[in-house]
Design an enzyme around this catalytic site. Structure first.
Site, mmCIF file in Angstrom:
data_model
loop_
_atom_site.group_PDB
_atom_site.id
_atom_site.type_symbol
_atom_site.label_atom_id
_atom_site.label_comp_id
_atom_site.label_asym_id
_atom_site.label_seq_id
_atom_site.Cartn_x
_atom_site.Cartn_y
_atom_site.Cartn_z
ATOM 1 C CG ASP A 269 -0.184 0.083 2.538
ATOM 2 O OD1 ASP A 269 0.833 -0.632 2.672
ATOM 3 O OD2 ASP A 269 -0.599 0.832 3.435
ATOM 4 C CD GLU B 290 4.369 0.976 6.781
ATOM 5 O OE1 GLU B 290 5.196 1.228 7.668
ATOM 6 O OE2 GLU B 290 4.002 1.836 5.931
#
Lengths: 476, 476
Positions: free
Chosen positions: B100, B166
């Protein structure tokens, strides 16, 4: 000889539904001055007043004020200037009010539609602008109408100045007042403003003083951009660390201003002034209710009222540029701007106060030994105002209060500022009276703003009676 | 015997356009984890990785993590768990990365479209996620592919754990790591994470320590609602006055933490540790450039690096509930929440640190004699992490750096936190190595994020070489 007011009073009572309907029409116009999209409604409200006044026989002008400084494509709403009566044998009184309102949305938490006047079983008339300031403004129009219908001669020449930008800093008004002081307002002998509130809910008051306000920014900057506290924490001097230390040096928990020279400027209390506080209808319970807590500095009425009205105070409002949202963000802000203001009182001088603040803040910052950069400056300043409560303007109003409400009014000051008061005093050189219609629970800038029907109807009588007593007062 | 790496290296160079194309495809998927509307793109990115890994011959699972705690209707993106190789005769290495990215809009100030990989004349590959962390994640895939195409036996069994949250607190990951420690990750002998950066732009580093972070809120409340400073200034004790005084007592301009007991917990510097700082490639000019100013606490490299890496720091982040916008607002905020955090280091204990903070803040507030109400609490806490740089995992990585880049790496720590590092260490009990691919100027969370082509291609060689050296290191 006391004025003959019974016919006027009866007419006000008889027309009360009509007057409430007039307020309903005014509230239905969402004249929100801070919202550019609502500007046509603000202008529509000016035309509503102009049409009503013209129908009552007043001479009316809609005075343009040019463009809005922060939105150069947007016309400011006009000031409604009106004259009712031009008899050299009568006194001439200038009254001020405003026809714009604060923003309001049902979704803010209003129990009723904010722009539909809604009267409940206790006679509370809910609606945005009901008490601030459409009710009082219409009070003057209603007083004229009741005199006409009662066949009672209007006791004075009435000059009216109704603005449409009060809730957005009265843009453009000061220049107009100064320009018209020796023209449209030239024959005004006193000024009356109905745009404040009783100290409580039961006893009327006349207001003869306001504090001023100097608003300061303390800007501390260092890094070129916001930093991550993990990467830079411990290696860079942080502006926010410096700022909280400077702000912490300004005032203590009990409100004592720590800047040398501020308190020394304050006028001493005279025995005459001191005696004024004893009878004022005010209790600490009222204050605790308004605060929603018992976190007051003083335990008693007198020092509390003095602290609010006649001593300076310093409040820290917040910090611009730092993290201000809920949650956790590990930022080292690169530039932070602390905001605080000092409420000023006689005999504080704006320039001297600014100098004392700048010097003290610079000294406190210098003590830190920081490599960051400090700027301190006033965002705006405004002088305090105190009028003589012994002027015939106040004497007449006090008699009117006693006639309408059956009690002598409290003579009060207020902690806040109504800058136009000082502008009128300075431009016309005449005594200014603050004559409130609504009460302390009206919620002028809040949700569920209201004006009690009793305050509205008796308030119309009060404004009319005031003009009769003014006409009878001997010149001083 | 040094591993034979030439065939692999040549293959990486030969496939460099193909590898850049793979990064282009990954950057084109706007897998912004903080934006619920982008969640389908985050999931699409997981499938992209899964498809690529499957095509390379890895066994892949997309492991669901349930719903997002703060958005109960939203599925978290899956964790990509993969295994490449299952040879009992080889070492098994677990690698972690995230697929991400941070939000990015062209209008934020990007010079290029953030989700179109754009390579300039200097070989800088601009695009959101290029360096954080899609480049390093694809580095592992590219290393596998280059081995296959070169016909070089892959030196280890590779376990991969790539998450998709994250940038939004790694929601759900800790539980999965703990649950899989003795299952999917059971045979891992060491862990490697490529998700940080070189200290500068020229010299590679291996990172063996991170500071922890305890994040605190100091909430002071009094009145039931925000107050007008004109009406209430001078009569009520103001929460903001109390808050700035408490915050001012925490830390001084030179970063000295004033809370007793904090600094006393810090592990003393050993001569061995002290010697590590001398050779590190870092200058004060680099720090001044990064800061955008010269407002550093120290004048020299060594105390600066120590302050960043091995001493605690305290930063004040901001105030919630106070006035934070531009302009002037005369509010007395009813409830204000100061936010600050302490970066923690060995041997500070979370619970003891919390207790010291709570006690000190309560004492400072008590000194004010305020009627307002104080609450102080930790919003989140996270332990520091320090690994042994002498473990074979680091020794292998150091040899790989020297082989690929021709220099011995700096052994560095970082001031920030990468909480997953500690989670992997604690859950698996194995040594964790941080092996960065990108450099200090990559701008991971900023506009114009980039990864240099050189760092990407040599980084692929580095990751592969690291696995070869790891395979050869003797057990310790």
């Amino acid at each position: 000889m006391a004025p003959q007011l019974d016919g006027f009073f009866q007419q006000v009572d008889g027309l009360s539904d009509h007057f409430i309907d007039r307020l309903r029409k005014a509230v239905a116009i969402p004249s929100v001055s801070s919202d550019a999209a609502r500007r046509p409604d603000v202008v529509r409200m000016a035309h509503f007043l102009s049409d009503e006044l013209t129908a009552l026989g007043a001479q009316v002008e809609l005075r343009p004020l040019g463009k809005q400084p922060d939105k150069p494509d947007l016309d400011l709403p006009p000031v409604v200037l009106a004259r009712y009566g031009n008899d050299k044998g009568k006194r001439t009184i200038l009254v001020y009010g405003h026809y714009d309102v604060q923003p309001a949305e049902k979704t803010d938490g209003w129990a009723t539609e904010p722009f539909e006047l809604t009267v409940d079983g206790q006679g509370r008339m809910f609606g945005r602008g009901s008490t601030d300031d459409k009710g009082p403004v219409l009070g003057w129009l209603n007083a004229i109408e009741a005199h006409k219908k009662a066949g009672v001669d209007f006791p004075v020449n009435l000059l009216m100045c109704f603005e449409g930008m009060e809730e957005y800093g009265s843009e453009g008004l000061d220049a107009l007042i100064e320009q018209e002081a020796q023209r449209f307002f030239a024959d005004a002998e006193a000024v009356c403003i109905s745009d404040n509130y009783w100290l409580g809910t039961e006893k009327p008051c006349l207001t003869y003083g306001l504090r001023g306000c100097n608003y300061y920014s303390v800007e501390i900057s260092g890094p070129g951009q916001d930093l991550h506290s993990g990467v830079f924490g411990g290696t860079a001097q942080e502006p926010m660390t410096d700022l909280v230390r400077v702000l912490a040096s300004l005032v203590d928990t009990n409100g004592k201003i720590l800047i040398p020279g501020i308190n020394e400027q304050v006028a001493p209390v005279t025995p005459e002034e001191e005696s004024l506080y004893d009878d004022i209808s005010f209790t600490m319970e009222t204050l605790h209710d308004a605060l929603g807590s018992k976190t007051t500095i003083f335990e008693d009425k007198k020092p509390t009222l003095m602290a609010r009205w006649r001593y300076p105070s310093l409040s820290i409002h917040g910090v611009e540029g730092a993290f201000s949202a809920p949650g956790a963000k590990t930022v080292i802000p690169a530039k932070v701007i602390g905001k605080f203001s000092i409420r000023t009182v006689p005999n504080m001088e704006i320039d001297k106060t600014n100098e004392l603040v700048y010097q003290y803040v610079q000294e406190q910052f210098a003590k830190l030994g920081s490599k960051n950069t400090l700027k301190v400056y006033a965002q705006h300043t405004g002088k305090w105002w105190v009028a003589s409560p012994h002027h015939w303007n106040f004497t007449a109003a006090a008699k009117a209060v006693e006639r309408v409400w059956g009690v002598k009014p409290d003579f009060t000051r207020e902690g806040g500022s109504i800058p136009v008061t000082l502008t009128f005093e300075q431009a016309t050189g005449k005594n200014v009276l603050l004559l409130p219609m609504g009460s302390s629970t009206d919620g002028a800038h809040s949700i569920n703003e209201k004006l009690d029907k009793r305050n509205y109807i008796e308030g119309i009588k009060l404004l009319g009676a005031y003009l009769h007593y003014v006409a009878e007062e001997p010149k001083q």
